[in-house]
Motif scaffolding. Structure first.
Motif, PDB file in Angstrom:
ATOM      1  N   GLN A 133       0.827  -1.204   0.000  1.00  0.00           N
ATOM      2  CA  GLN A 133       0.000   0.000   0.000  1.00  0.00           C
ATOM      3  C   GLN A 133       0.863   1.256   0.000  1.00  0.00           C
ATOM      4  N   ARG A 137       0.845   4.042  -2.864  1.00  0.00           N
ATOM      5  CA  ARG A 137       0.608   5.463  -2.602  1.00  0.00           C
ATOM      6  C   ARG A 137       1.760   6.300  -3.153  1.00  0.00           C
ATOM      7  N   GLN A 141       1.405   9.110  -5.981  1.00  0.00           N
ATOM      8  CA  GLN A 141       1.830  10.486  -5.752  1.00  0.00           C
ATOM      9  C   GLN A 141       2.820  10.927  -6.829  1.00  0.00           C
TER      10      GLN A 141
END
Length: 149
Positions: A133, A137, A141
């Motif tokens: 995860q 992320r 980003q």
């Protein structure tokens, strides 16, 4: 100079995020190793008695039992009037049943003592999920930043 605050460069942000992620991964690895060590220590202390029971059952079945079984068989022949074949067969089957029960009980206790390692497996799978995860992320980003720039 033109009234805007100094902004960090994209490379600096990536470097900072990557350093934080690396620190978190190393911390997770250390904690995971500590948990495995504790689980192994607990498992060892819980498995000593069942292992001794299994070894004792095997030693009794292989060592002392022939003499005892012969004595019981002859007692059945002389005291109860059994035929030799029937007496020795009955004694043998009873002894095998007792040895199997003792061995089964010891194996069950041994399995239960090793079950404590499920905590480490569960924690490892949660850590792997968290890492995935976090990487997802980070990738998201980075993609958002590239689109923005």
């Amino acid at each position: 100079m033109n009234g805007q605050r100094g902004q960090t460069s994209p490379a600096g942000g990536v470097k900072k995020n990557l350093a934080g992620l690396t620190h978190d991964l190393i911390s997770l690895a250390e904690l995971q190793a500590q948990l495995v060590a504790v689980d192994l220590r607990d498992s060892y202390s819980r498995s000593v008695v069942p292992a001794v029971l299994v070894v004792t059952a095997l030693l009794l079945a292989l060592g002392a039992m022939p003499v005892i079984l012969l004595g019981i068989g002859w007692a059945l022949v002389n005291l109860a009037g059994f035929g030799e074949g029937a007496a020795f067969l009955l004694v043998s089957l009873t002894a095998i049943g007792l040895a199997a029960a003792a061995g089964w009980w010891g194996v069950q206790k041994l399995k239960a003592s090793l079950g404590v390692l499920t905590r480490s497996r569960r924690e490892l799978s949660e850590n792997v999920w968290w890492i995935k995860q976090a990487l997802l992320r980070q990738q998201t980003q980075s993609e958002l930043y590239r689109r923005h720039v």
